[in-house]
Design a protein around this motif. Structure first.
Motif, PDB file in Angstrom:
ATOM      1  N   PHE A   1      87.233 -76.688  50.905  1.00  0.00           N
ATOM      2  CA  PHE A   1      87.187 -76.505  52.360  1.00  0.00           C
ATOM      3  C   PHE A   1      86.758 -75.080  52.728  1.00  0.00           C
ATOM      4  CE2 PHE A   1      89.267 -75.098  56.255  1.00  0.00           C
ATOM      5  CZ  PHE A   1      88.728 -75.992  57.152  1.00  0.00           C
ATOM      6  N   LEU A   2      87.290 -74.074  52.017  1.00  0.00           N
ATOM      7  CA  LEU A   2      86.935 -72.683  52.318  1.00  0.00           C
ATOM      8  C   LEU A   2      85.446 -72.446  52.108  1.00  0.00           C
ATOM      9  CD1 LEU A   2      89.918 -70.678  50.773  1.00  0.00           C
ATOM     10  CD2 LEU A   2      89.457 -71.143  53.176  1.00  0.00           C
ATOM     11  N   TYR A   3      84.915 -73.019  51.030  1.00  0.00           N
ATOM     12  CA  TYR A   3      83.486 -72.847  50.766  1.00  0.00           C
ATOM     13  C   TYR A   3      82.645 -73.491  51.871  1.00  0.00           C
ATOM     14  CZ  TYR A   3      78.872 -73.876  49.034  1.00  0.00           C
ATOM     15  OH  TYR A   3      77.517 -74.001  48.928  1.00  0.00           O
ATOM     16  N   LEU A   4      82.979 -74.749  52.162  1.00  0.00           N
ATOM     17  CA  LEU A   4      82.175 -75.457  53.155  1.00  0.00           C
ATOM     18  C   LEU A   4      82.310 -74.804  54.534  1.00  0.00           C
ATOM     19  CD1 LEU A   4      80.285 -77.801  52.913  1.00  0.00           C
ATOM     20  CD2 LEU A   4      82.091 -79.330  53.681  1.00  0.00           C
ATOM     21  N   ALA A   5      83.511 -74.310  54.846  1.00  0.00           N
ATOM     22  CA  ALA A   5      83.706 -73.629  56.130  1.00  0.00           C
ATOM     23  C   ALA A   5      82.867 -72.356  56.198  1.00  0.00           C
ATOM     24  CB  ALA A   5      85.183 -73.295  56.315  1.00  0.00           C
ATOM     25  N   THR A   6      82.752 -71.643  55.065  1.00  0.00           N
ATOM     26  CA  THR A   6      81.942 -70.422  55.040  1.00  0.00           C
ATOM     27  C   THR A   6      80.471 -70.736  55.272  1.00  0.00           C
ATOM     28  OG1 THR A   6      83.505 -69.458  53.469  1.00  0.00           O
ATOM     29  CG2 THR A   6      81.357 -68.403  53.648  1.00  0.00           C
ATOM     30  N   VAL A   7      79.987 -71.738  54.547  1.00  0.00           N
ATOM     31  CA  VAL A   7      78.565 -72.088  54.667  1.00  0.00           C
ATOM     32  C   VAL A   7      78.250 -72.641  56.052  1.00  0.00           C
ATOM     33  CG1 VAL A   7      76.778 -73.636  53.798  1.00  0.00           C
ATOM     34  CG2 VAL A   7      78.261 -72.429  52.195  1.00  0.00           C
ATOM     35  N   THR A   8      79.117 -73.540  56.536  1.00  0.00           N
ATOM     36  CA  THR A   8      78.817 -74.140  57.845  1.00  0.00           C
ATOM     37  C   THR A   8      78.965 -73.119  58.980  1.00  0.00           C
ATOM     38  OG1 THR A   8      81.101 -74.950  57.957  1.00  0.00           O
ATOM     39  CG2 THR A   8      79.441 -76.471  57.165  1.00  0.00           C
ATOM     40  N   SER A   9      79.854 -72.146  58.803  1.00  0.00           N
ATOM     41  CA  SER A   9      79.966 -71.096  59.829  1.00  0.00           C
ATOM     42  C   SER A   9      78.651 -70.339  59.955  1.00  0.00           C
ATOM     43  CB  SER A   9      81.095 -70.131  59.472  1.00  0.00           C
ATOM     44  OG  SER A   9      82.329 -70.793  59.466  1.00  0.00           O
ATOM     45  N   ALA A  10      78.047 -70.045  58.805  1.00  0.00           N
ATOM     46  CA  ALA A  10      76.753 -69.350  58.835  1.00  0.00           C
ATOM     47  C   ALA A  10      75.679 -70.244  59.456  1.00  0.00           C
ATOM     48  CB  ALA A  10      76.358 -68.923  57.432  1.00  0.00           C
ATOM     49  N   LEU A  11      75.712 -71.539  59.110  1.00  0.00           N
ATOM     50  CA  LEU A  11      74.683 -72.454  59.608  1.00  0.00           C
ATOM     51  C   LEU A  11      74.748 -72.636  61.130  1.00  0.00           C
ATOM     52  CD1 LEU A  11      74.530 -75.387  57.005  1.00  0.00           C
ATOM     53  CD2 LEU A  11      72.599 -74.042  57.829  1.00  0.00           C
ATOM     54  N   ILE A  12      75.967 -72.723  61.665  1.00  0.00           N
ATOM     55  CA  ILE A  12      76.088 -73.059  63.095  1.00  0.00           C
ATOM     56  C   ILE A  12      76.196 -71.820  63.987  1.00  0.00           C
ATOM     57  CG2 ILE A  12      77.243 -75.228  62.527  1.00  0.00           C
ATOM     58  CD1 ILE A  12      79.849 -73.896  63.572  1.00  0.00           C
ATOM     59  N   ALA A  13      76.197 -70.628  63.399  1.00  0.00           N
ATOM     60  CA  ALA A  13      76.387 -69.426  64.216  1.00  0.00           C
ATOM     61  C   ALA A  13      75.348 -69.341  65.337  1.00  0.00           C
ATOM     62  CB  ALA A  13      76.337 -68.186  63.326  1.00  0.00           C
ATOM     63  N   GLY A  14      74.077 -69.515  64.977  1.00  0.00           N
ATOM     64  CA  GLY A  14      73.005 -69.415  65.973  1.00  0.00           C
ATOM     65  C   GLY A  14      73.109 -70.476  67.055  1.00  0.00           C
ATOM     66  N   PRO A  15      73.127 -71.787  66.683  1.00  0.00           N
ATOM     67  CA  PRO A  15      73.211 -72.823  67.739  1.00  0.00           C
ATOM     68  C   PRO A  15      74.491 -72.766  68.535  1.00  0.00           C
ATOM     69  CG  PRO A  15      73.338 -73.805  65.528  1.00  0.00           C
ATOM     70  CD  PRO A  15      72.926 -72.383  65.349  1.00  0.00           C
ATOM     71  N   LEU A  16      75.599 -72.318  67.931  1.00  0.00           N
ATOM     72  CA  LEU A  16      76.861 -72.234  68.687  1.00  0.00           C
ATOM     73  C   LEU A  16      76.770 -71.184  69.786  1.00  0.00           C
ATOM     74  CD1 LEU A  16      79.847 -73.006  69.034  1.00  0.00           C
ATOM     75  CD2 LEU A  16      80.411 -71.242  67.360  1.00  0.00           C
ATOM     76  N   VAL A  17      76.251 -70.013  69.456  1.00  0.00           N
ATOM     77  CA  VAL A  17      76.117 -68.954  70.453  1.00  0.00           C
ATOM     78  C   VAL A  17      75.137 -69.374  71.551  1.00  0.00           C
ATOM     79  CG1 VAL A  17      75.329 -66.592  70.830  1.00  0.00           C
ATOM     80  CG2 VAL A  17      76.743 -67.131  68.827  1.00  0.00           C
ATOM     81  N   ALA A  18      73.991 -69.931  71.125  1.00  0.00           N
ATOM     82  CA  ALA A  18      72.977 -70.326  72.109  1.00  0.00           C
ATOM     83  C   ALA A  18      73.495 -71.441  73.010  1.00  0.00           C
ATOM     84  CB  ALA A  18      71.713 -70.769  71.373  1.00  0.00           C
ATOM     85  N   GLY A  19      74.197 -72.424  72.404  1.00  0.00           N
ATOM     86  CA  GLY A  19      74.715 -73.551  73.185  1.00  0.00           C
ATOM     87  C   GLY A  19      75.812 -73.132  74.151  1.00  0.00           C
ATOM     88  N   THR A  20      76.665 -72.185  73.724  1.00  0.00           N
ATOM     89  CA  THR A  20      77.734 -71.715  74.606  1.00  0.00           C
ATOM     90  C   THR A  20      77.162 -70.998  75.817  1.00  0.00           C
ATOM     91  OG1 THR A  20      79.168 -71.466  72.661  1.00  0.00           O
ATOM     92  CG2 THR A  20      79.847 -70.353  74.669  1.00  0.00           C
ATOM     93  N   ILE A  21      76.134 -70.179  75.587  1.00  0.00           N
ATOM     94  CA  ILE A  21      75.491 -69.477  76.709  1.00  0.00           C
ATOM     95  C   ILE A  21      74.826 -70.471  77.665  1.00  0.00           C
ATOM     96  CG2 ILE A  21      73.624 -67.873  77.302  1.00  0.00           C
ATOM     97  CD1 ILE A  21      74.247 -66.438  74.641  1.00  0.00           C
ATOM     98  N   LYS A  22      74.196 -71.499  77.093  1.00  0.00           N
ATOM     99  CA  LYS A  22      73.449 -72.460  77.912  1.00  0.00           C
ATOM    100  C   LYS A  22      74.351 -73.465  78.628  1.00  0.00           C
ATOM    101  CE  LYS A  22      69.808 -75.088  79.127  1.00  0.00           C
ATOM    102  NZ  LYS A  22      68.769 -74.642  80.038  1.00  0.00           N
TER     103      LYS A  22
END
Length: 542
Positions: free
Chosen positions: A141-162
């Motif tokens: 879980f820690l590994y997958l959470a680390t990788v997915t956090s990096a993957l979704i960082a961009g769309p999460l920030v952009a989606g929250t602003i939008k």
């Protein structure tokens, strides 16, 4: 060992683990050791990164590669901010995310799910299996959470602003559910494979998935570069019950329901599936876990079906056809066996072969944007097949590496006075077993596109690749095959760049020949003579 921040964060849930019957201090110590070992491991998709820094110290390769995961995640940003057609946008986003998360899980952390060292090392200690199993699950879980956090960082920030904080909450919940589903589905896939196949077959399957991931990420760079060319994107979507067969639409449904106020049975059913399936999957995995752990014993055995005798017969026939002396034939058969059997070698080299298959078509598709397929057949786009030759220098360069490099002493004691036979037989084996199939596949596809008129050009390309391989060996450092360790292996640097530029010479000569009557046939004759001379002289090693 370092006290990692993730472990300090995990301390907040100490009570929950205690309620579940887990010995938390012991689990924490096991996780600390596992996280320390992870720092020395290169993610498969970024295996070109060395785990050793220039000053010889270990460095955290996973942490260094996270920015690349974050870069790959940017491919989802345009789909998040283009509008509020969530069915269309979020289905694409979750489809991309599901692909990256599942392939990263299979390729990089299969070793955790399938780890038999816990059974051998920790199983002999006074540690209950519940604690060992919890350490394994939390590690994944820690590994997958680390990788997915990096993957979704961009769309999460952009989606929250939008779209606002509601979007962020739904997005994080959906990603967490997808992670649960990926872990459970991967474990159940392995459980099924272990039930029907032996451990060797499973290891081969994991190897091929790792190779596919490397190819997919490289192709993803090309898709990313072209995604920004999309304009006036319009999408119409009418949900139907059959759409519920597509998991990415399940996770898009809550966005339609809660952010757009949509109604309908398909949206409601999709939202229910998005919540219920991951939870049911993880519950099923927990139920199957004891049987799964027992079946892992298969991985410790090296049994299974012997290597295919048909492959050995083919190797013998090719050796007799392509090699002049018995010594050269012996080295051809030995190299063929190494090329097809050694997993680490395939992991390093096969992605290059995949790139060679992908790159020519990427350029062909670019050409199809401006013309039809029939119009392309009358052009010189067929020369893009030379991109399939870019793997030749790297494949030949990697021939000196092996996981069993300590066995290279056999070359010093072998009763052979002709060292050139060793090099010539090995290079011919690489050409026959690795490069020729790729070239033939490209040839078949190009024949389908450009017709029978492509035949002389394909002959020129094949002869050019043979000559190019011999010249790559001639201009490279002579090292006995399979005699160096993969640890510390580098890409070849300037030497590889120079050899790739040599391929451009072949391309330009072929291009020039197309402007003269009988020019291609004259070029083929020239290549035949050059091959005859170079293959006789390039391998003379004292």
């Amino acid at each position: 060992m370092r006290d990692y921040p993730t472990l300090k964060a995990l301390d907040a849930f100490r009570g929950l683990f205690a309620l579940a019957g887990v010995n938390y201090p012991v689990m924490r110590r096991i996780l600390q050791a596992k996280l320390t070992m992870d720092r020395r491991r290169s993610p498969t998709a970024f295996s070109q990164y060395n785990a050793k820094a220039d000053d010889g110290r270990d460095r955290n390769v996973l942490a260094g590669a996270l920015w690349l995961y974050a870069l790959m995640g940017l491919i989802m940003v345009p789909f998040v901010i283009l509008g509020d057609a969530f069915w269309f946008q979020m289905s694409l986003v979750f489809g991309i995310f599901l692909f990256f998360a599942s392939t990263a899980m299979i390729s990089d952390f299969s070793s955790v799910l399938l780890d038999v060292r816990d059974r051998n090392v920790l199983g002999t200690k006074p540690i209950d299996r519940r604690t060992i199993g919890a350490a394994k699950a939390v590690h994944v879980f820690l590994y997958l959470a680390t990788v997915t956090s990096a993957l979704i960082a961009g769309p999460l920030v952009a989606g929250t602003i939008k779209h606002g904080p509601g979007f962020a909450a739904l997005f994080l919940a959906a990603v967490a559910l997808i992670d649960l589903a990926v872990v459970a589905a991967t474990a159940m896939l392995y459980a099924a494979l272990l039930r029907w196949f032996d451990g060797e077959r499973l290891k081969d399957t994991i190897n091929y998935v790792q190779i596919a991931l490397s190819i997919a990420i490289t192709a993803g760079y090309q898709v990313l570069a072209r995604s920004f060319g999309l304009v006036d994107l319009q999408a119409g979507f009418e949900p139907s019950p059959w759409h519920l067969l597509l998991p990415p639409l399940w996770f898009a449904a809550p966005f339609e329901l809660l952010l757009r106020g949509a109604t309908g049975t398909v949206a409601a059913a999709g939202a229910i599936l998005a919540l219920a399936v991951p939870i049911a999957a993880i519950a099923l995995y927990a139920r199957m876990a004891p049987a799964f752990e027992r079946s892992l014993v298969k991985l410790a055995s090296h049994g299974g079906k012997p290597r295919r005798s048909g492959s050995r017969r083919m190797s013998g026939r090719l050796a007799g056809l392509l090699c002049a002396s018995r010594e050269e034939q012996a080295f051809f058969r030995f190299a063929s066996s190494m090329l097809t059997a050694e997993r680490e070698f395939k992991l390093k080299v096969y992605p290059s072969l995949g790139f060679a298959l992908v790159f020519p078509f990427i350029f062909l598709f670019q050409g199809l944007a401006d013309m039809s397929l029939a119009e392309m057949a009358g052009t010189r786009w067929h020369l893009s097949i030379y991109l399939g030759g870019i793997m030749i220098p790297s494949v030949l360069y990697m021939l000196k590496y092996s996981g069993a490099y300590k066995g290279a002493w056999i070359f010093r004691v072998a009763p052979s006075a002709d060292r050139s036979a060793m090099y010539r037989g090995t290079v011919k084996a690489a050409l026959a077993r690795l490069l020729a199939p790729v070239t033939l596949l490209l040839g078949v596809a190009y024949f389908a596109i450009f017709g029978v008129g492509f035949a002389p050009h394909f002959a020129a390309v094949a002869l050019g690749f043979c000559l190019y391989a011999a010249l790559c060996f001639l201009f490279s450092k002579k090292t006995p095959p399979f005699s160096e360790s993969f640890v510390g292996a580098k890409g070849g640097g300037i030497e590889m760049i120079a050899l790739m530029l040599l391929l451009v010479v072949f391309f330009l000569l072929h291009l020039a020949s197309t402007y003269a009557v009988w020019g291609v046939w004259a070029y083929i004759a020239l290549l035949l003579l050059a091959n005859r001379y170079v293959w006789r002289t390039a391998f003379r090693v004292s």
